[in-house]
Scaffold this motif. Structure first.
Motif, PDB file in Angstrom:
ATOM      1  N   LEU A   1      73.045  65.359  10.565  1.00  0.00           N
ATOM      2  CA  LEU A   1      72.073  64.698   9.692  1.00  0.00           C
ATOM      3  C   LEU A   1      70.923  64.106  10.504  1.00  0.00           C
ATOM      4  CD1 LEU A   1      74.308  65.096   7.555  1.00  0.00           C
ATOM      5  CD2 LEU A   1      73.731  62.837   6.659  1.00  0.00           C
ATOM      6  N   LYS A   2      71.273  63.546  11.655  1.00  0.00           N
ATOM      7  CA  LYS A   2      70.230  62.968  12.513  1.00  0.00           C
ATOM      8  C   LYS A   2      69.294  64.057  13.017  1.00  0.00           C
ATOM      9  CE  LYS A   2      69.615  59.908  16.508  1.00  0.00           C
ATOM     10  NZ  LYS A   2      70.309  59.114  17.560  1.00  0.00           N
ATOM     11  N   LYS A   3      69.862  65.188  13.413  1.00  0.00           N
ATOM     12  CA  LYS A   3      69.068  66.304  13.910  1.00  0.00           C
ATOM     13  C   LYS A   3      68.103  66.827  12.856  1.00  0.00           C
ATOM     14  CE  LYS A   3      69.626  70.916  15.956  1.00  0.00           C
ATOM     15  NZ  LYS A   3      70.622  71.955  16.362  1.00  0.00           N
TER      16      LYS A   3
ATOM     17  N   ASN B   1      70.744  53.003   8.179  1.00  0.00           N
ATOM     18  CA  ASN B   1      72.062  52.386   7.992  1.00  0.00           C
ATOM     19  C   ASN B   1      73.195  53.292   8.449  1.00  0.00           C
ATOM     20  OD1 ASN B   1      71.898  54.329   6.004  1.00  0.00           O
ATOM     21  ND2 ASN B   1      72.438  52.964   4.309  1.00  0.00           N
ATOM     22  N   GLY B   2      72.847  54.452   9.021  1.00  0.00           N
ATOM     23  CA  GLY B   2      73.868  55.377   9.484  1.00  0.00           C
ATOM     24  C   GLY B   2      74.499  56.208   8.397  1.00  0.00           C
ATOM     25  N   GLU B   3      73.898  56.194   7.207  1.00  0.00           N
ATOM     26  CA  GLU B   3      74.400  56.957   6.069  1.00  0.00           C
ATOM     27  C   GLU B   3      73.358  57.994   5.644  1.00  0.00           C
ATOM     28  OE1 GLU B   3      75.558  54.188   3.022  1.00  0.00           O
ATOM     29  OE2 GLU B   3      76.773  52.988   4.415  1.00  0.00           O
ATOM     30  N   PRO B   4      73.760  59.009   4.875  1.00  0.00           N
ATOM     31  CA  PRO B   4      72.797  60.051   4.480  1.00  0.00           C
ATOM     32  C   PRO B   4      71.642  59.494   3.655  1.00  0.00           C
ATOM     33  CG  PRO B   4      75.059  60.742   4.038  1.00  0.00           C
ATOM     34  CD  PRO B   4      75.117  59.282   4.383  1.00  0.00           C
ATOM     35  N   LYS B   5      70.476  60.085   3.829  1.00  0.00           N
ATOM     36  CA  LYS B   5      69.335  59.768   2.975  1.00  0.00           C
ATOM     37  C   LYS B   5      69.463  60.514   1.652  1.00  0.00           C
ATOM     38  CE  LYS B   5      65.867  58.978   6.620  1.00  0.00           C
ATOM     39  NZ  LYS B   5      64.563  59.452   7.185  1.00  0.00           N
ATOM     40  N   GLY B   6      68.736  60.027   0.650  1.00  0.00           N
ATOM     41  CA  GLY B   6      68.668  60.747  -0.612  1.00  0.00           C
ATOM     42  C   GLY B   6      69.857  60.556  -1.515  1.00  0.00           C
ATOM     43  N   MET B   7      70.520  59.415  -1.431  1.00  0.00           N
ATOM     44  CA  MET B   7      71.749  59.211  -2.199  1.00  0.00           C
ATOM     45  C   MET B   7      71.508  58.663  -3.604  1.00  0.00           C
ATOM     46  SD  MET B   7      74.315  60.109  -0.239  1.00  0.00           S
ATOM     47  CE  MET B   7      75.756  59.224  -0.818  1.00  0.00           C
ATOM     48  N   ASP B   8      70.237  58.510  -4.011  1.00  0.00           N
ATOM     49  CA  ASP B   8      69.961  57.814  -5.266  1.00  0.00           C
ATOM     50  C   ASP B   8      69.447  58.698  -6.399  1.00  0.00           C
ATOM     51  OD1 ASP B   8      67.591  58.347  -4.015  1.00  0.00           O
ATOM     52  OD2 ASP B   8      66.739  56.335  -4.256  1.00  0.00           O
TER      53      ASP B   8
END
Length: 418
Positions: free
Chosen positions: A148-150, A157-164
């Motif tokens: 995910l970082k790559k 926050n160390g969690e995936p983006k786009g969770m909303d």
């Protein structure tokens, strides 16, 4: 890992009893089985000379429940057993569960206030309780922080983006694909029984329900099921989700780094933990499912403890007290059970500092406020008829070979024919 042993609770402390043997059946294998065997060993050590659990593990699913039904009918069921909350409505029609009475709860030192509202409701029928919740075991989103970082989609926050939102999460999946990830999302798309969990979660996120009264997919609920299937089907068609993947293959895709994320049960946490401790896994995490529609909601079931209603075989007061002590002790020592990935149902455990330091469990445990359990019907539950009907249509739809609208029409007809 073991837990500290504590003195027995009020049921047995200070009382003179000959040793009671509690006959126990469970369906727990793998990491669950290892941990429960340790808890049983610890219980027996703490209750030496007073209570001894005589435990047997049977085959999970239909074989277990069939054996319970036939054994209870002839008075040969165990004294206590594990039971899925989702199977309780069917069990009540079969007459195989004894009520956990208000007096029982008082003796165990447990009450409704100790459990999440949805978890308590899942073991309740007509105002009476028929099991004691041990945990909730929902599905969650596992993710590979390195990938995910790559791809630029790991949040601060160390969690995936786009969770909303659907659009934002789909964009996260697309960014992973564009970054060269073979499978942005690994899903058990070859098993409709498993995918029921994901589909039902997405229905709930729209405020939908599978069953209203005695009817299935009433009003706009059919549209909400179609919407849920369409999202997953679209991800497949766009190459964002693995196709025709069975359960072991899905786990393998994620642990090998071929899939950047995976939807699976919390019971796979030990797999990840063990691999990480062996230096064979990437930096990983697990969070609540993304909000694809209107609100957070996640499918869950509960492992519970139930007392069989043995026909023609009366349980002595001493035996019942021993059974209640067994249930109470295991539930109150369920911090160790949490190492299997499950969210303990007993609130004082999840509110403890020890649990809040346990990751990723503490991160996803907040989803207990957003859980949905199976409809309360004898047709639902693990390995129940509803699962079988829907599974037949989920697999071709999620793999892009059947249109969601056609699948829903067929599902609606077959479910209502039940």
């Amino acid at each position: 890992m073991t837990i500290a042993l504590v003195a027995t609770s009020g049921l047995w402390a200070g009382a003179a009893h000959s040793e009671e043997t509690v006959v126990w059946w469970d369906f727990l294998s793998g990491g669950d089985g290892v941990r429960m065997k340790q808890l049983i060993s610890d219980f027996n050590e703490a209750h030496a000379g007073e209570i001894k659990i005589d435990a047997t593990t049977l085959e999970w699913g239909t074989p277990f429940y069939a054996k319970v039904q036939t054994s209870a009918a002839v008075g040969e069921a165990p004294d206590v057993m594990t039971y899925h909350a989702s199977r309780i409505p069917l069990a009540l029609t079969q007459g195989v569960l004894d009520e956990i009475t208000p007096d029982d709860w008082e003796k165990m030192g447990l009450s409704q206030a100790d459990f999440a509202a949805s978890t308590w409701d899942a073991v309740t029928s007509d105002g009476k309780q028929y099991a004691v919740p041990l945990d909730t075991h929902p599905i969650v989103l596992y993710y590979n922080r390195d990938l995910l970082k790559k791809a630029g989609v790991l949040g601060d926050n160390g969690e995936p983006k786009g969770m909303d939102s659907k659009e934002a999460f789909t964009a996260t999946l697309q960014a992973l694909k564009d970054a060269g990830v073979q499978y942005p999302l690994g899903s058990v798309t070859a098993d409709g029984n498993f995918m029921f969990r994901t589909v039902y979660s997405l229905m709930c996120q729209q405020g939908g329900e599978l069953m209203t009264g005695d009817e299935f997919l009433v009003g706009d609920n059919a549209d909400k099921l179609r919407n849920a299937l369409a999202v997953l089907s679209d991800w497949t068609k766009a190459g964002l989700q693995s196709t025709y993947t069975d359960y072991p293959a899905t786990v393998a895709l994620f642990t090998s780094g071929e899939a950047a994320m995976m939807i699976n049960g919390v019971w796979e946490v030990p797999t990840m933990t063990d691999l990480a401790q062996q230096g064979k896994l990437f930096d990983w995490g697990a969070v609540e499912l993304p909000v694809i529609f209107d609100k957070p909601c996640t499918y869950a079931d509960s492992h519970t403890f139930a007392i069989p209603k043995n026909q023609g075989k009366e349980m002595s007061p001493e035996k019942r007290d021993a059974v209640l002590e067994t249930i109470s002790w295991i539930v109150k020592h369920s911090l160790f059970w949490a190492t299997a990935g499950h969210i303990p149902a007993y609130a004082p455990v999840t509110e403890s500092a020890e649990y809040k330091a346990m990751e990723p469990n503490a991160t996803y445990s907040s989803l207990t406020a957003n859980m949905i359990f199976d409809p309360k019907t004898p047709l639902a539950g693990i390995a129940g008829p509803i699962f079988d009907v829907m599974s037949n249509y989920f697999v071709p739809t999620l793999n892009g070979e059947m249109e969601p609208a056609d699948a829903v029409e067929s599902i609606q007809e077959e479910l209502n024919a039940l």
